[in-house]
Design a protein around this motif. Structure first.
Motif, PDB file in Angstrom:
ATOM      1  N   VAL A  57     -21.961   7.747  15.559  1.00 29.92           N
ATOM      2  CA  VAL A  57     -22.339   6.800  14.523  1.00 29.92           C
ATOM      3  C   VAL A  57     -22.830   8.460  13.785  1.00 29.92           C
ATOM      4  O   VAL A  57     -24.269   8.131  14.050  1.00 29.92           O
ATOM      5  N   GLU A  58     -22.549   8.740  12.711  1.00 30.05           N
ATOM      6  CA  GLU A  58     -23.357   9.205  11.837  1.00 30.05           C
ATOM      7  C   GLU A  58     -24.506   8.574  10.921  1.00 30.05           C
ATOM      8  O   GLU A  58     -24.015   7.371  10.930  1.00 30.05           O
ATOM      9  N   ASN A  59     -25.133   9.003  10.858  1.00 28.70           N
ATOM     10  CA  ASN A  59     -26.362   8.609  10.197  1.00 28.70           C
ATOM     11  C   ASN A  59     -26.201   7.489   8.692  1.00 28.70           C
ATOM     12  O   ASN A  59     -24.582   7.712   7.906  1.00 28.70           O
ATOM     13  N   VAL A  60     -25.958   6.203   8.695  1.00 23.83           N
ATOM     14  CA  VAL A  60     -25.769   5.030   7.719  1.00 23.83           C
ATOM     15  C   VAL A  60     -26.529   5.138   6.488  1.00 23.83           C
ATOM     16  O   VAL A  60     -27.743   4.405   6.962  1.00 23.83           O
ATOM     17  N   LEU A  61     -26.288   5.449   5.678  1.00 24.76           N
ATOM     18  CA  LEU A  61     -27.187   5.564   4.162  1.00 24.76           C
ATOM     19  C   LEU A  61     -26.771   4.509   3.395  1.00 24.76           C
ATOM     20  O   LEU A  61     -25.588   4.260   3.746  1.00 24.76           O
ATOM     21  N   ARG A  62     -27.250   3.675   2.379  1.00 26.15           N
ATOM     22  CA  ARG A  62     -26.683   2.893   1.211  1.00 26.15           C
ATOM     23  C   ARG A  62     -27.529   3.713   0.530  1.00 26.15           C
ATOM     24  O   ARG A  62     -28.617   3.410   0.541  1.00 26.15           O
ATOM     25  N   PRO A  63     -27.035   3.307  -1.232  1.00 22.74           N
ATOM     26  CA  PRO A  63     -28.373   3.150  -2.145  1.00 22.74           C
ATOM     27  C   PRO A  63     -29.163   2.183  -1.668  1.00 22.74           C
ATOM     28  O   PRO A  63     -28.867   1.226  -1.593  1.00 22.74           O
ATOM     29  N   ASP A  64     -29.964   2.587  -2.550  1.00 20.33           N
ATOM     30  CA  ASP A  64     -31.462   1.385  -2.039  1.00 20.33           C
ATOM     31  C   ASP A  64     -31.722   0.937  -3.583  1.00 20.33           C
ATOM     32  O   ASP A  64     -32.850   0.903  -3.924  1.00 20.33           O
ATOM     33  N   GLU A  65     -30.670  -0.209  -3.574  1.00 16.35           N
ATOM     34  CA  GLU A  65     -30.663  -1.491  -4.565  1.00 16.35           C
ATOM     35  C   GLU A  65     -30.902  -2.315  -4.192  1.00 16.35           C
ATOM     36  O   GLU A  65     -30.320  -3.037  -2.782  1.00 16.35           O
ATOM     37  N   PRO A  66     -31.475  -3.326  -5.115  1.00 16.69           N
ATOM     38  CA  PRO A  66     -32.437  -4.441  -4.998  1.00 16.69           C
ATOM     39  C   PRO A  66     -30.725  -5.234  -4.498  1.00 16.69           C
ATOM     40  O   PRO A  66     -30.583  -5.603  -5.891  1.00 16.69           O
TER      41      PRO A  66
ATOM     42  N   ARG B 221     -15.932  -3.441  10.071  1.00 18.41           N
ATOM     43  CA  ARG B 221     -17.052  -2.172  10.202  1.00 18.41           C
ATOM     44  C   ARG B 221     -18.594  -3.672   9.143  1.00 18.41           C
ATOM     45  O   ARG B 221     -17.590  -4.611   8.559  1.00 18.41           O
ATOM     46  N   ASP B 222     -19.554  -4.113   9.811  1.00 17.99           N
ATOM     47  CA  ASP B 222     -20.279  -4.655   8.773  1.00 17.99           C
ATOM     48  C   ASP B 222     -21.597  -3.782   7.450  1.00 17.99           C
ATOM     49  O   ASP B 222     -22.210  -3.529   8.603  1.00 17.99           O
ATOM     50  N   ASP B 223     -21.792  -4.019   6.725  1.00 14.17           N
ATOM     51  CA  ASP B 223     -22.717  -3.596   5.422  1.00 14.17           C
ATOM     52  C   ASP B 223     -24.275  -4.097   6.543  1.00 14.17           C
ATOM     53  O   ASP B 223     -25.913  -3.785   6.735  1.00 14.17           O
ATOM     54  N   CYS B 224     -23.951  -5.082   6.595  1.00 11.52           N
ATOM     55  CA  CYS B 224     -25.005  -6.167   7.583  1.00 11.52           C
ATOM     56  C   CYS B 224     -25.851  -5.296   8.426  1.00 11.52           C
ATOM     57  O   CYS B 224     -26.693  -5.983   9.147  1.00 11.52           O
TER      58      CYS B 224
END
Lengths: 94, 469
Positions: A57-66, B221-224
């Motif tokens: 799995v590559e680094n799994v990133l998401r925007p740091d949004e509330p 796939r699941d964001d959680c």
């Protein structure tokens, strides 16, 4: 061989009180189990990298949004003891 | 009508509902009433009312039994532990959510070994489960409740979780189908964690078609869960009648001592059947796989000791103690955990403690790399690997409770695939002295379609019949 002292030390690390009977049984059982798992020493592991994740799995990133989260009263609903604002625990001082 | 409905596979029942020939509500009520009169110890909770289901949903409102390890909103979820008695989660696990969205109706929560640690279901804080083939015997574990429910017709199908064999081994001992999917193909969000690098949920069903149908609606796939992945293939319902041209590897290293003669007999007959169906069988070398069990019993307890640190009497579940903080932690855990869970917390804490980390955990993680490499090499020569699922048939209640190592040996044939994250299915191969023997088919990551096509062809040829009713 895992002796009584080691059992008590590990139980303390795990924050787990063991009864006198459990301490005795644990000393025997852990020794037997560890003897078995020590068979991994028979393998030549020179230069073998440890696996921490089995599927690439590559680094799994998401925007740091509330984002919305559980309402406080729902999060506290299962607590053995709570105030309106948080979990209530005994004082660390005793 | 009730017995007729119970005779339908889940896929058949879903089709009838979708065609308007069967009422989803009546179907639910039949299973709910059967579940409510369960005498095998299968259920920890049974639904009262049928949930609202859209009748043209793919799963047609067919009732589903859910292992108690899955968090289900406002429904008790204990993971078989006293420490979570009365816990009602504020959210539902993604896998369950996905199935409900596809039209599954949860009929009950099933009994299990505490925190999924066990191979007989005798480690549940809520009592054992009995095997419907012989009620003096165990159903296997840790998904023993789910397996027994499906075998006994108390549920059309069920979901469970597999960390080192906890779907496949009880499926084998109860004479049903159990699929342990590729690690990451189904979200772990809302699964009460045991060993996070190994835990994976999957279907327990009466036949391979049901397994494919249920799995199809679990994946994604699941964001959680940042370790979850999109399955590269659409999951198909299997239809192959032949194994023409498929190459099967049989690993002699795993078939040595410890395999009961009756299990060996059914396995050998299955190998012959594979060849009759056009499959090519050859030996494959998995030299490190025999060390899988040793590595597993370091890695799984180590991860468990970290995951179970959360049960401290603060946020949910049981609280004990005499008023100071340390005694709250220590007494809560003393009172709340059963013997096997304590044992694993102790092994895991020891293996991760200062001075021992490299010798145990570090080394075990390198054995894991070797095992994955063995499989990679084997799958350059063969398409699938064939073994028995469990070295023995279902054993008597109490036969292994005094000997943890003997219990651990139940996982000898299923643990290597878990360590490598690979998918594997168990299907009934036949009987030994009237008790079911499971056959395991394993493949490379994301080869569930290939595995289920082959398993289906074998299943059609074997023609195994379930528990005599």
């Amino acid at each position: 061989m895992i002796d009584r002292e080691q059992v008590l030390h590990v139980a303390k690390l795990a924050r787990l009180r063991l009864s006198e009977e459990e301490v005795e049984r644990m000393s025997e059982e852990l020794s037997t189990i560890l003897e078995h798992v020590e068979r991994i020493n028979e393998l030549d592991l020179e230069g073998v990298e440890p696996t921490s994740h089995v599927i690439d799995v590559e680094n799994v990133l998401r925007p740091d949004e509330p984002r919305p989260c559980l309402p406080r009263e729902v999060a506290l609903a299962n607590a053995p003891d709570a105030t309106d604002e948080g979990f209530r625990v005994p004082s660390p001082g005793g | 009508m009730s017995e007729d409905v119970v005779a339908l596979s889940a896929a058949q029942a879903a089709e009838r509902v979708r065609a308007g020939e069967l009422s989803a509500r009546e179907l639910f009520e039949v299973y709910r009433d059967r579940s409510a009169s369960d005498e095998l110890g299968v259920y920890l909770w049974v639904a009262e009312e049928a949930p609202e289901v859209v009748s043209d949903a793919p799963l047609g409102g067919v009732p589903l039994a859910v292992k108690d390890l899955f968090c289900t909103k406002d429904v008790p979820s204990t993971s078989g532990s006293r420490i979570l008695a009365g816990y009602t989660p504020p959210y539902t696990a993604t896998a369950v959510e996905n199935l409900v969205r596809a039209g599954a109706a949860m009929v009950g929560k099933t009994n299990m070994d505490e925190f999924a640690m066990g191979s007989s279901n005798e480690n549940s804080a809520y009592g054992p489960v009995r095997n419907p083939w012989d009620t003096s015997r165990v159903p296997g574990g840790s998904s023993g409740g789910s397996a027994a429910a499906v075998a006994a017709g108390l549920a059309p199908w069920a979901i469970g979780t597999d960390t080192g064999g906890s779907i496949r081994q009880p499926a084998a001992l109860c004479g049903i189908v159990g699929l342990k999917p590729t690690y990451g193909s189904v979200s772990r969000y809302g699964m009460i964690a045991f060993a996070s690098s190994l835990d994976q949920c999957g279907p327990l069903t009466r036949d391979v078609t049901d397994a494919a149908l249920l799995y199809r609606h679990m994946v994604g796939r699941d964001d959680c869960d940042s370790t979850s992945l999109q399955h590269p293939e659409e999951i198909r319902l299997p239809s192959s009648e032949s194994l023409e041209g498929l190459r099967f590897g049989v690993p002699p290293a795993l078939l040595g001592e410890g395999i009961e003669p009756g299990v060996r007999e059914v396995f050998d007959a299955t190998v012959a059947r594979v060849e009759e169906l056009g499959g090519l069988v050859e030996e494959v070398d998995l030299p490190s796989a025999t060390h899988g069990l040793s590595a597993y019993y370091v890695i799984a307890p180590a991860e468990a000791s970290a995951n179970l640190a959360r049960y401290d009497g603060v946020r949910y579940g049981l609280r004990s103690g005499n008023g100071d903080l340390t005694s709250m932690y220590e007494e809560t855990r003393h009172d709340g955990f059963g013997a096997e869970v304590k044992r694993r917390i102790m092994i895991g804490t020891y293996a991760l403690s200062s001075g021992y980390y490299d010798a145990y955990y570090g080394r075990a993680q390198r054995v894991r790399t070797k095992i994955a490499e063995d499989f990679r090499e084997a799958f350059e020569r063969v398409d699938l690997i064939l073994t028995p699922t469990s070295p023995t048939v279902a054993f008597e209640l109490g036969a292994r409770t005094k000997d943890p190592l003997a219990m651990y040996m139940s996982d000898f044939l299923t643990v290597p695939m878990s360590l490598a994250g690979l998918p594997a299915i168990s299907i009934p191969g036949g009987l030994s002295d009237g008790l079911p023997v499971g056959i395991q088919l394993a493949g490379p990551a994301f080869s569930e379609n290939r595995i289920m096509e082959a398993a289906y062809a074998l299943e059609q040829s074997i023609g195994f019949e379930g528990v005599p009713r």
